[in-house]
Enzyme design. Structure first.
Site, PDB file in Angstrom:
ATOM      1  N   GLY A  67       0.819  -1.201   0.000  1.00  0.00           N
ATOM      2  CA  GLY A  67       0.000   0.000   0.000  1.00  0.00           C
ATOM      3  C   GLY A  67       0.856   1.255   0.000  1.00  0.00           C
ATOM      4  O   GLY A  67       1.956   1.292  -0.570  1.00  0.00           O
ATOM      5  N   SER A  68       0.382   2.261   0.688  1.00  0.00           N
ATOM      6  CA  SER A  68       1.025   3.568   0.615  1.00  0.00           C
ATOM      7  C   SER A  68       2.347   3.669   1.354  1.00  0.00           C
ATOM      8  O   SER A  68       3.052   4.677   1.214  1.00  0.00           O
ATOM      9  CB  SER A  68       0.069   4.639   1.149  1.00  0.00           C
ATOM     10  OG  SER A  68      -1.045   4.773   0.291  1.00  0.00           O
TER      11      SER A  68
END
Length: 479
Positions: free
Chosen positions: A209-210
């Site tokens: 993810g981020s």
């Protein structure tokens, strides 16, 4: 007649030489393989006679030892694990039926005393076989904090000292009880849900993810194309051949700079950065941080996997022309990572851009207390310059102070934390894999962490960040 005798003599000599060669091959070259074969009764019996060395933590807690007892007039030994579930995946087990895992396997030669001059004396029965003691870098105070923070959740935590790569904690949940393994209850462990024997810290595959935006930001800053104050127009979506990329929760952002983009984890901005940088620059930065290769940590090869782009279980090049670089830049596009790899990313930034090899060994000492071997700090390279590392640190500090990672803050103890959250989708639209990576104190880091919570309805900032805060606090208090 003499010629026939000569031929017979040559045949006998040749056969004898072949027999000697085969015996030498199996008893010398492959002797260790035969001894290590699981279920070998002779090896199992020999192991019972070895006073196997202790495994202890950095703070002096006993993690594994051998207990002696008398059987038919002989002294035999059995392995005991007084901490039971604590750091079970790291310590591993040593049994005649299930073999060896973890540290028990990697440092078996020292733990069994099969090193130095002593093996010869042992073979001559002039000396009892006594193993050396292995001290790890793990600190039980940090390990306990990590396991307690994970309690009831599926996931993993890795805490490193970014200065030398020492592993301070490595927790995986669900875990298992080492006493059950040596007590003959191994089958029950294998039948438990969620594969408790897998070390999720080193062998799980989850999209980052981020948290991966730290790598993308590093590539952008190193390229010279971007600065922390580089501006972007904003918006709510970014168009790619693989489909539009939107921001989490469908948010729209106005004009902002790169620091704001990391602070608020703006997908559209990092997708644009990925496309601008291209496959070559992204691949170069990923490789520099260790993606694509198995981390050289002192655990068995089969218990540690590489992070990177996977297809059908096979790792591919870090980035290729023609792929969706925009999605890669936000931590998607078949990209999967282990918590160990993401902890290495955080540690590399924390250490002024210098990446250290993660290690578990502090030292090996024989029974007289003499140091036989020490764990050495190994520099793997410098993914980013000190200037880029400093800029990333400031940007990641904003994430915890004003952005998505506020629940990782340690304001109560006056410590500044730098970090990045991540929330990756799963096959179940109601559940996420929640991430946090970071380090503290931001000004002079001594601990770097990575946390993943699997299959949670929460996000990185609400679920993983508090776990990271607990672990970093424990590490700082233990110093």
């Amino acid at each position: 007649m003499n010629r026939s005798i000569q031929r017979l003599f040559l045949v006998l000599v040749g056969g004898f030489a072949l027999l000697v060669g085969m015996l030498g091959w199996w008893q010398v070259v492959h002797a260790q393989d035969l001894r290590d074969r699981q279920g070998n009764p002779q090896a199992a019996e020999a192991e019972r006679l070895i006073d196997r060395g202790r495994i202890v933590s950095a703070d002096g807690e006993l993690l594994a030892a051998s207990r002696a007892r008398r059987v038919e007039g002989r002294r035999v030994y059995a392995r005991v694990y007084p901490q039971r579930t604590l750091a079970a995946h790291v310590i591993g087990y040593s049994t005649s039926s299930q073999g060896k895992t973890g540290v028990e396997a990697v440092y078996d030669r020292f733990l069994t005393g099969s090193f130095g001059a002593e093996p010869l004396l042992q073979r001559l029965n002039l000396k009892e076989k006594r193993g050396a003691n292995v001290q790890l870098t793990l600190d039980t105070r940090v390990q306990i904090a990590a396991e307690q923070a994970l309690s009831g959740q599926k996931g993993a935590v890795v805490a490193l000292d970014p200065r030398d790569g020492s592993v301070l904690a490595m927790a995986s949940a669900p875990t298992f009880d080492l006493a059950d393994v040596v007590g003959g209850r191994f089958e029950q462990i294998t039948q438990a849900p969620d594969s408790p024997l897998i070390n999720r810290a080193t062998a799980s595959r989850n999209a980052p993810g981020s948290t991966f935006k730290v790598v993308t930001a590093a590539a952008g800053l190193e390229s010279g194309i971007y600065r922390p104050d580089s501006e972007f127009p904003g918006g709510d979506s970014y168009e790619t051949p693989g489909g539009d990329i939107g921001n989490f929760g469908g948010r729209t952002f106005g004009r902002h700079d790169l620091t704001d983009a990391l602070t608020n984890s703006i997908n559209t901005t990092f997708a644009e950065i990925g496309d601008t940088l291209g496959a070559d620059r992204m691949a170069e930065m990923m490789t520099a941080f260790g993606f694509g290769t198995r981390p050289a940590i002192d655990l068995p090869t089969g218990e540690v996997i590489a992070s990177g782009r996977y297809q059908d279980g096979t790792i591919e090049p870090n980035a290729e022309q023609g792929e969706d670089i925009a999605r890669l830049a936000i931590g998607q596009e078949r990209l999967v990572t282990t918590p160990l790899q993401m902890a290495m990313v955080a540690a590399g930034v924390a250490n002024g851009g210098v990446l250290m090899q993660p290690r578990l060994l502090s030292r090996v000492t024989d029974r007289s207390g003499a140091v036989v071997r020490t764990g050495e700090a190994v520099e793997l390279g410098q993914p980013v310059s000190p200037q880029t590392a400093a800029e990333l640190t400031e940007m990641m500090t904003d994430v915890v102070r004003d952005g998505t990672g506020t629940q990782a803050a340690l304001v109560d103890v006056g410590v500044t934390v730098a970090g990045k959250t991540g929330t990756a989708e799963t096959d179940d639209p109601a559940l996420n894999n929640a991430w946090f990576i970071g380090f503290a104190p931001a000004e002079n880091p001594t601990v770097a962490v990575a946390v993943v919570i699997e299959g949670t309805p929460g996000q990185g900032g609400s679920v993983a960040a508090p776990v990271a805060a607990d672990v970093m606090r424990a590490a700082l208090e233990a110093q």
